[in-house]
Design a protein around this motif. Sequence first.
Motif, short mmCIF file in Angstrom:
data_model
loop_
_atom_site.label_atom_id
_atom_site.label_comp_id
_atom_site.label_asym_id
_atom_site.label_seq_id
_atom_site.Cartn_x
_atom_site.Cartn_y
_atom_site.Cartn_z
N ARG A 34 -5.11 10.72 -5.17
CA ARG A 34 -5.06 11.74 -4.11
C ARG A 34 -4.74 11.16 -2.74
O ARG A 34 -4.06 11.79 -1.94
CB ARG A 34 -6.37 12.50 -4.07
CG ARG A 34 -6.57 13.35 -5.27
CD ARG A 34 -7.92 14.02 -5.27
NE ARG A 34 -8.16 14.51 -6.61
CZ ARG A 34 -8.70 15.67 -6.87
NH1 ARG A 34 -9.09 16.44 -5.91
NH2 ARG A 34 -8.86 16.05 -8.12
N GLU A 35 -5.26 9.95 -2.46
CA GLU A 35 -4.98 9.35 -1.16
C GLU A 35 -3.48 9.08 -1.00
O GLU A 35 -2.91 9.28 0.08
CB GLU A 35 -5.75 8.04 -0.97
CG GLU A 35 -7.25 8.22 -0.86
CD GLU A 35 -7.94 8.29 -2.22
OE1 GLU A 35 -7.33 7.90 -3.24
OE2 GLU A 35 -9.09 8.73 -2.26
N ARG A 69 0.80 -1.22 0.00
CA ARG A 69 0.00 0.00 0.00
C ARG A 69 0.83 1.28 0.00
O ARG A 69 0.35 2.32 -0.39
CB ARG A 69 -0.95 0.00 1.18
CG ARG A 69 -2.01 -1.09 1.02
CD ARG A 69 -3.02 -1.11 2.10
NE ARG A 69 -3.79 0.13 2.15
CZ ARG A 69 -4.55 0.47 3.16
NH1 ARG A 69 -4.64 -0.33 4.21
NH2 ARG A 69 -5.23 1.59 3.16
N VAL A 70 2.09 1.22 0.46
CA VAL A 70 2.92 2.42 0.50
C VAL A 70 3.95 2.41 -0.63
O VAL A 70 4.05 3.35 -1.41
CB VAL A 70 3.62 2.57 1.87
CG1 VAL A 70 4.57 3.75 1.87
CG2 VAL A 70 2.60 2.73 2.97
N PHE A 78 1.81 10.34 1.31
CA PHE A 78 3.21 10.69 1.13
C PHE A 78 3.54 12.04 1.75
O PHE A 78 4.61 12.22 2.33
CB PHE A 78 3.59 10.67 -0.34
CG PHE A 78 3.53 9.31 -0.98
CD1 PHE A 78 3.79 8.17 -0.26
CD2 PHE A 78 3.20 9.18 -2.31
CE1 PHE A 78 3.73 6.92 -0.83
CE2 PHE A 78 3.13 7.93 -2.90
CZ PHE A 78 3.40 6.80 -2.16
N ASN A 79 2.63 13.00 1.66
CA ASN A 79 2.86 14.30 2.29
C ASN A 79 2.89 14.17 3.81
O ASN A 79 3.70 14.82 4.48
CB ASN A 79 1.79 15.30 1.86
CG ASN A 79 2.05 15.85 0.48
OD1 ASN A 79 3.19 15.88 0.02
ND2 ASN A 79 1.00 16.27 -0.20
#
Length: 158
Positions: A136-137, A115-116, A142-143
């Motif tokens: 967007r998710e 997922r990452v 990541f932000n």
Amino acid sequence: MPRHRPCAGRRNWGNQSALFDTGVSPYRYAAVASNREESAVATMAWYRQHGEASENRIKELKIGFGMERMPCGQFAANAVFFRLGGLAYNLLKGFTQWTLNSTWHRHQIQTLRWRVCQTAGKVVRHAGQLCLKVNREAVALFNTIRHRCWKLAVRGAT
């Protein structure tokens, strides 16, 4: 003098070799002696959970980092391999605890990797520049990770 608490125990079926023994009970007994103040049932529940949690961590370490088999027949080299795997496991757990929300803390290594790290994206050319498009998710995740890593670098881990 410490106060002794009654033992908690359980009864299981024995292994199949006991089937051929004559005059032997088909059950196998185990006992747990503890100084916990809880009931015997609560002590056994705690004891089983403790063992399952440790076994799950070992399983995650072995499967998540490809440590099912040692790389060679030399003890020292295998010890280094296992220590590096343990270090990687601890670093990943620290990363998860410090940079991801609590909803991520119980995920296994494979799920985090999927997922990452393996987020799908598309490289496109826009206004004469190369851009990476992701959902967007993923950008929000990541932000958040980037911001929390920056805070750790500036302030230190709490």
